[in-house]
Write an enzyme that holds these catalytic residues in place. Sequence first.
Site: not given
Ligand code: PLP
Length: 492
Positions: A112
């Site tokens: 993120k």
């Molecule tokens: C948010 C997240 C995801 C999923 O990503 P999206 O964009 O919501 O599909 C996968 N792995 C981790 C560690 C995340 O924080």
Amino acid sequence: MNYISTRGTGAPVSAAQAIKQGLASDGGLFVPETLPALSETDISALCKMSYPERAARILSLFLTDYTEEELLNDCHAAYGNSSFVGGTAPLVSTRAPIEIMELWHGPTAAFKDMALQIMPRLLSRALKKTGEERTALILVATSGDTGKAALEGYRDIPQIKMIVFYPVDGVSRVQKLQMATQLGENLKVCAIRGNFDDAQNGVKEIFGNKEIAEKLNEKGYFLSSANSINWGRLAPQIVYYVSAYCDLINSGKRALGEPFNVCVPTGNFGNIFAAYLAKRMGLPIRKMICASNSNNILTDFLSTGVYDRNRHFYLTMSPSMDILISSNLERLLWFVAGPKKTASYMKQLRETGRYAVEPEILAAIRRDFAGYFADEAATAATIREYWEKDGYLSDPHTAVALHAAGQYLAETGDRLPLVVDSTASPYKFANNVYRAVFGCDPSGDLEALDELAARTGVEIPYPLAGLASRTVRFRDVCERTEMPKVVLNFAK
Ligand SMILES: *Cc1c(COP(=O)(O)O)cnc(C)c1O
């Protein structure tokens, strides 16, 4: 370039306005009116650049109301070596044709950061560009990683406050502690009793409540989002797919123009949708493999065309993918089926929890996407196998993707380079990783970090070192129904 709603109503807005507003006025998501093209000449030029330069160049194609200089400044600040200590989006070769793209070297050790280190800077400029004088109050519903990454990204940014809601039993102890010890005077963290969808729906309801908006306006506030539905979150995610391709070219694994595949551990469908946008711009991605955990609503959708959230909700060891409403799928539907059908699917989803797309829509989606999932046993087995055979320590989200990638390769025999997104450091989920690798429990969730490091020799990333000794600042737990009150109280 202007942005319009996936549901087809409302006037087009600038990028700054879309980022400031978050959701479109009809409840839809913002999409760019047209997609910029990425030619081979463009890609060739990008190959010679650093990550921040690549990011600025690609963002400038979408954020045409920002100057190149502004974007370059922001991208250097966001993606520099001081916050991304181990590299910005490095590729790690394991089993050919898999290349693991590590997206977690930022300040919260999760992917993120790739969006949330830049997004606050874009929003801060957007407030100025749109002449906004009120304070932006950002509401975030998180299944763990978004919350911490958003808190870190927005910490002490002027004219912005933020509240993060998370499901009290839906995040790991490390995630909880990361959020509870967050510094910054403009931030609040509150646990709610319920799951991630409860938190997300609670936030959506507040966004849709005119009375709350009026009360906030009187106090000099307006609501904004940092969830992956915000265009300011999505656009920066396009960059690393292009960047990965440049790295494949620079390392001689691809010649300019040759295709590759990607595999993405998916929850809200944001990360994988960014790959789709890159493909539509001209990046030669052939197939996008959508990897899910036991909450395999997307796997089912990609095989049947039916999206049905009336199903059991699992709490898994990959909690950031424990999601039954993949919000960004709406953007894909807009591209493939247009605004009228998208609005109708979303209405059915709201009213019945289900919709079915027409066979030709499904066929179009399946030309680009394939779906696989890993249950808990497969996830744990994959973590162990990659450690034992390849010496690669993966977190559970990454393991879900590695398992899906393995299934895809076995089923298709496809030998194109396959970039698999690694979305979190294994240390973010050290307890489950420890259990998967060694078949026994660590002494405790927190102790697991040091114990995993001692037994594997893999270094703990800087954001997670020394977590246990930080001061807890946030302890609140509330009911979902109390969320509006929490918001109004914080805006005093
Ligand atoms: C948010 C997240 C995801 C999923 O990503 P999206 O964009 O919501 O599909 C996968 N792995 C981790 C560690 C995340 O924080």
